[in-house]
Scaffold this motif. Structure first.
Motif, PDB file in Angstrom:
ATOM      1  N   VAL A 389       1.014  -1.373   0.068  1.00  0.00           N
ATOM      2  CA  VAL A 389       0.162   0.201  -0.140  1.00  0.00           C
ATOM      3  C   VAL A 389       0.966   1.313   0.305  1.00  0.00           C
ATOM      4  N   ASP A 390       0.607   1.740  -1.146  1.00  0.00           N
ATOM      5  CA  ASP A 390       1.228   3.325  -0.763  1.00  0.00           C
ATOM      6  C   ASP A 390       1.210   4.352   0.432  1.00  0.00           C
ATOM      7  N   PRO A 391       2.103   4.986   0.532  1.00  0.00           N
ATOM      8  CA  PRO A 391       1.867   5.743   1.886  1.00  0.00           C
ATOM      9  C   PRO A 391       1.680   7.086   1.595  1.00  0.00           C
ATOM     10  N   ALA A 392       1.389   7.566   2.166  1.00  0.00           N
ATOM     11  CA  ALA A 392       0.946   9.643   1.188  1.00  0.00           C
ATOM     12  C   ALA A 392       2.358   9.632   2.096  1.00  0.00           C
ATOM     13  N   ASN A 393       2.182  11.102   0.804  1.00  0.00           N
ATOM     14  CA  ASN A 393       3.968  11.087   0.622  1.00  0.00           C
ATOM     15  C   ASN A 393       4.661  11.675   2.383  1.00  0.00           C
ATOM     16  N   ASN A 394       5.696  11.591   1.922  1.00  0.00           N
ATOM     17  CA  ASN A 394       6.214  12.002   3.964  1.00  0.00           C
ATOM     18  C   ASN A 394       5.221  11.833   4.766  1.00  0.00           C
ATOM     19  N   THR A 395       4.789  10.474   5.209  1.00  0.00           N
ATOM     20  CA  THR A 395       4.216  10.766   6.532  1.00  0.00           C
ATOM     21  C   THR A 395       4.944   9.248   6.909  1.00  0.00           C
ATOM     22  N   ASP A 396       5.793   8.755   6.647  1.00  0.00           N
ATOM     23  CA  ASP A 396       6.057   7.542   7.353  1.00  0.00           C
ATOM     24  C   ASP A 396       7.372   7.847   7.942  1.00  0.00           C
ATOM     25  N   GLY A 397       8.052   8.742   7.969  1.00  0.00           N
ATOM     26  CA  GLY A 397       8.900   8.111   8.449  1.00  0.00           C
ATOM     27  C   GLY A 397      10.215   8.347   7.251  1.00  0.00           C
ATOM     28  N   GLY A 398      11.274   7.916   7.882  1.00  0.00           N
ATOM     29  CA  GLY A 398      13.157   7.529   7.081  1.00  0.00           C
ATOM     30  C   GLY A 398      12.969   8.931   6.023  1.00  0.00           C
ATOM     31  N   GLU A 399      14.113   8.819   5.529  1.00  0.00           N
ATOM     32  CA  GLU A 399      14.358   9.724   4.656  1.00  0.00           C
ATOM     33  C   GLU A 399      13.743  10.717   3.647  1.00  0.00           C
ATOM     34  N   PRO A 400      14.124  11.838   4.556  1.00  0.00           N
ATOM     35  CA  PRO A 400      12.964  12.639   3.449  1.00  0.00           C
ATOM     36  C   PRO A 400      12.558  12.316   1.837  1.00  0.00           C
ATOM     37  N   GLY A 401      11.576  11.946   1.659  1.00  0.00           N
ATOM     38  CA  GLY A 401      11.505  12.112  -0.084  1.00  0.00           C
ATOM     39  C   GLY A 401      11.162  10.903  -0.353  1.00  0.00           C
ATOM     40  N   GLY A 402      11.959   9.666   0.552  1.00  0.00           N
ATOM     41  CA  GLY A 402      11.734   8.320   0.098  1.00  0.00           C
ATOM     42  C   GLY A 402      10.294   6.916  -0.221  1.00  0.00           C
ATOM     43  N   ASN A 403       9.765   7.890   1.201  1.00  0.00           N
ATOM     44  CA  ASN A 403       8.627   7.010   1.633  1.00  0.00           C
ATOM     45  C   ASN A 403       8.699   5.387   1.758  1.00  0.00           C
ATOM     46  N   ILE A 404       8.914   5.656   2.458  1.00  0.00           N
ATOM     47  CA  ILE A 404       9.770   4.009   2.888  1.00  0.00           C
ATOM     48  C   ILE A 404       8.408   3.333   3.244  1.00  0.00           C
ATOM     49  N   ARG A 405       8.632   1.910   3.065  1.00  0.00           N
ATOM     50  CA  ARG A 405       6.820   1.304   3.013  1.00  0.00           C
ATOM     51  C   ARG A 405       7.550  -0.401   2.968  1.00  0.00           C
ATOM     52  N   GLN A 406       6.403  -0.833   3.823  1.00  0.00           N
ATOM     53  CA  GLN A 406       6.769  -2.366   3.792  1.00  0.00           C
ATOM     54  C   GLN A 406       6.014  -3.255   2.553  1.00  0.00           C
ATOM     55  N   VAL A 407       6.681  -3.934   2.022  1.00  0.00           N
ATOM     56  CA  VAL A 407       6.191  -5.049   0.554  1.00  0.00           C
ATOM     57  C   VAL A 407       6.419  -5.776   0.904  1.00  0.00           C
ATOM     58  N   PHE A 408       5.062  -6.968   0.486  1.00  0.00           N
ATOM     59  CA  PHE A 408       4.957  -8.128   0.757  1.00  0.00           C
ATOM     60  C   PHE A 408       5.492  -8.761  -0.901  1.00  0.00           C
ATOM     61  N   LEU A 409       6.989  -9.186  -0.863  1.00  0.00           N
ATOM     62  CA  LEU A 409       7.153 -10.362  -1.807  1.00  0.00           C
ATOM     63  C   LEU A 409       6.252 -12.036  -2.221  1.00  0.00           C
ATOM     64  N   PHE A 410       5.704 -12.897  -3.167  1.00  0.00           N
ATOM     65  CA  PHE A 410       5.322 -14.267  -2.550  1.00  0.00           C
ATOM     66  C   PHE A 410       5.731 -14.707  -3.949  1.00  0.00           C
ATOM     67  N   ASN A 411       5.680 -16.212  -3.867  1.00  0.00           N
ATOM     68  CA  ASN A 411       5.633 -16.881  -4.964  1.00  0.00           C
ATOM     69  C   ASN A 411       4.637 -17.584  -5.279  1.00  0.00           C
ATOM     70  N   PRO A 412       4.244 -17.145  -6.411  1.00  0.00           N
ATOM     71  CA  PRO A 412       2.509 -17.242  -6.600  1.00  0.00           C
ATOM     72  C   PRO A 412       2.387 -18.801  -7.183  1.00  0.00           C
ATOM     73  N   GLU A 413       3.655 -19.423  -7.162  1.00  0.00           N
ATOM     74  CA  GLU A 413       3.496 -20.740  -7.439  1.00  0.00           C
ATOM     75  C   GLU A 413       3.486 -21.977  -6.207  1.00  0.00           C
ATOM     76  N   ARG A 414       4.010 -21.136  -5.150  1.00  0.00           N
ATOM     77  CA  ARG A 414       3.277 -21.835  -3.934  1.00  0.00           C
ATOM     78  C   ARG A 414       2.777 -21.667  -3.213  1.00  0.00           C
ATOM     79  N   VAL A 415       2.304 -19.865  -3.589  1.00  0.00           N
ATOM     80  CA  VAL A 415       1.299 -19.374  -1.600  1.00  0.00           C
ATOM     81  C   VAL A 415       0.838 -18.159  -3.036  1.00  0.00           C
TER      82      VAL A 415
END
Length: 616
Positions: A389-415
């Motif tokens: 889920v994309d964050p709102a701009n500059n609301t989630d801390g970290g490097e200004p302008g970087g908009n860090i976030r968590q992401v799920f990678l998943f292997n669709p062949e297994r899950v």
């Protein structure tokens, strides 16, 4: 008075003056004769340093302070030199060395006998708000070189025998916990021992590296070979009561042409010597003008086991501000494919938006993720899909302008991922019941994103996965950092961990959400993971685990194996995977902290990934 080729030797009192004798410090180049001063009110270095952390002469003018130059710093904003009195007093609490701050390149050399007049200052690296201890200095100095080529006072040995196991005294409650006014007890407390040597020429020998060389040309060693040692040569931080007192930072004074490029478990053989400094980034630091030889320990990057056909492998990996301009995509991909054995689900932390730190309102990260997933395929791994889920701009801390976030990678062949529309930066994910089982109202979705617990911090990402017909709820986290906490070497003891307040609120919010899932379906499989930014024994973790809703699975490892990060020579836990009771008590899970980064000088992230394998 002065004598030919000599410098005056100040004393504490006229009685001591009467007892002084002429001493000679000889070298092949010249001889310096140290004699008593003409005025009894002159002071020596140990008078300036005194028996507490704050000089009794702070803010006062001193004249004709004598000493031998032991080190010269000609770079950075702290240019100056160290001097040491070759005739120490009998008090182990008083240092015989002091730093002379010049602000510009000093016109002295090691071995010069000098007299210095100036003002005594207590400089606090990082400013008073940092809580750091003060460094006693002579500022605005007038320096006279009396002679050159003299022998430098012998280095005081710092070793396992001389450093106490107790870390620091409890600070004075009347001074907000400060230890500044307490008389030093160098035989009882490690911080007092180091403080009693502030500014002096010191040495360590045959020390093990416990913190790899970093880009700032510094590393950490321990003078206590067996202090909480793990099998890979590190020193494990296992509780708030065990600070690992043998740790010491090593920097180059500039005289060392080739600073060693070391990994954890290597050894600096022979002698490393120089003045003992105190700085903002690590506290007591041996600034080396002589450094030992590096002996490699043969440390290799770890590889975890491949999950079995019926096992689900879930991992967390902080990729440290990854954006499309970085040169580390191939290395991250290789780590995921080969060292982590292509987990079925990977929670990534610190994925930046498509233009990294450029602060122009961009929040999408599809280019970052496309580049990473393509690199994984090129490395021989699966074609991962992703959800975020994309964050709102500059609301989630970290490097200004970087908009860090968590992401799920998943292997669709297994899950498979269960998509439920409606998740965005401000919509809260909820829990509902479908066919008698728990389900998320949005997937992916963010947990309570408008809660003040997440102010200027990453909001947890919740997702609903299905593996071999069973639903698994995964919550990816990146809690508030430890920025702002007082250092272990702070003047305040024990140091205040102010950043905990927000992490505690965050842990409570996540725990509440997990309890909602378990109240709907008691045997639900829930995995909560990520960069928790706190230890497995911390209050943050206890709040995450509250009422048995979760359990930190890294505690299934021996204590010596519990770490994902190395900070100032302490191998410690920041990254965790916590599991619900159905997973914990299934007795068939395996946990692995895969050490591929934190112990190495050529790390691509400062975090080690964590992997959990279990059968849902």
């Amino acid at each position: 008075m002065y004598v030919p080729g000599g410098i005056p030797l100040p004393s504490k009192s006229s009685a001591r003056l009467a007892a002084l004798t002429v001493a000679a410090v000889c070298s092949a180049a010249s001889t310096v004769v140290l004699t008593s001063p003409a005025h009894a009110d002159s002071v020596r270095i140990h008078d300036i340093q005194g028996t507490t952390r704050i000089s009794p002469y702070a803010g006062k003018q001193v004249t004709d302070v004598t000493g031998i130059v032991t080190g010269v710093r000609t770079y950075g904003s702290s240019r100056g030199f160290w001097i040491q009195d070759p005739n120490p007093d009998a008090d182990p609490a008083t240092s015989e060395g002091v730093f002379v701050f010049t602000g510009s390149t000093p016109k002295v050399a090691v071995g010069d006998a000098v007299t210095v007049s100036g003002t005594i200052s207590e400089f606090v690296p990082g400013g008073t708000s940092s809580g750091n201890q003060a460094l006693t200095e002579i500022v605005r100095p007038t320096v006279t070189v009396v002679s050159s080529g003299n022998a430098v006072p012998a280095a005081t040995v710092i070793d396992a025998k001389s450093v106490p196991s107790a870390y620091a005294p409890v600070g004075d409650a009347a001074a907000n916990g400060s230890v500044n006014g307490l008389t030093l007890q160098p035989s009882k407390y490690a911080l007092d021992r180091y403080e009693s040597l502030e500014g002096m020429n010191v040495q360590v020998s045959d020390t093990r590296v416990v913190g790899a060389t970093d880009p700032f040309t510094e590393l950490w060693v321990t003078v206590k070979p067996w202090e909480n040692r793990n099998r890979r040569g590190g020193t494990v931080y296992g509780s708030y009561d065990s600070q690992n007192t043998g740790r010491l930072q090593i920097q180059s004074l500039g005289a060392v042409a080739d600073f060693p490029t070391a990994n954890v478990g290597d050894t600096l053989t022979g002698t490393t010597a120089g003045p003992l400094d105190y700085n903002q980034f690590g506290g007591y630091t041996l600034v080396a003008n002589k450094i030992g030889s590096l002996k490699g320990g043969g440390l290799e990057r770890e590889t975890t086991e491949k999950q079995k056909r019926g096992e689900l492998a879930v991992a967390t990996y902080n990729v440290e501000n990854l954006d499309p301009t970085d040169a580390t995509f191939e290395e991250h991909a290789a780590a995921i494919v080969h060292n982590l054995q292509s987990p079925d689900i990977v929670s990534l932390e610190e994925i930046q938006d498509n233009n990294g730190s450029k602060n122009d309102g961009t929040v999408a990260a599809d280019q970052t993720l496309t580049k990473l997933t393509d690199a994984i395929v090129a490395a021989g791994g699966p074609k991962y899909d992703w959800r975020s889920v994309d964050p709102a701009n500059n609301t989630d801390g970290g490097e200004p302008g970087g908009n860090i976030r968590q992401v799920f990678l998943f292997n669709p062949e297994r899950v498979s991922f269960t998509d439920r529309a409606g998740g965005d930066a401000t919509t809260a994910v909820g829990v509902t019941k479908e066919h008698g089982r728990a389900a998320l109202t949005v997937s992916p979705g963010r947990i309570d994103p408008t809660n003040t617990a997440w102010a200027n911090s990453r909001k947890p990402l919740a997702g609903e996965f299905v593996f071999r017909g069973r639903t698994v709820f995964v919550i990816a986290n990146h809690f508030n950092s430890k920025g702002g906490d007082q250092a272990l070497t702070s003047q305040y003891q024990p140091p205040t961990r102010s950043s905990e307040t927000q992490r505690h609120a965050q842990a409570t919010a996540v725990n509440t959400f997990v309890k909602q899932i378990l109240a709907t379906q008691k045997n639900a499989d829930v995995v909560t993971l990520g960069d928790i930014n706190d230890f497995e024994f911390s209050g943050t973790t206890k709040l995450l685990e509250d009422d048995g809703a979760l359990w930190s699975a890294i505690k299934s490892l021996p204590k010596s194996e519990r770490y994902s990060y190395v900070y100032q020579g302490n191998a410690q836990v920041l990254d965790q995977i916590l599991v619900s009771p159905s997973i914990r008590w299934s007795c068939d899970f395996e946990y692995d902290s895969v050490h591929v980064n934190s112990e190495f000088n050529d790390q691509i992230s400062d975090h080690d990934p964590q992997v959990l394998r279990f059968t849902p």
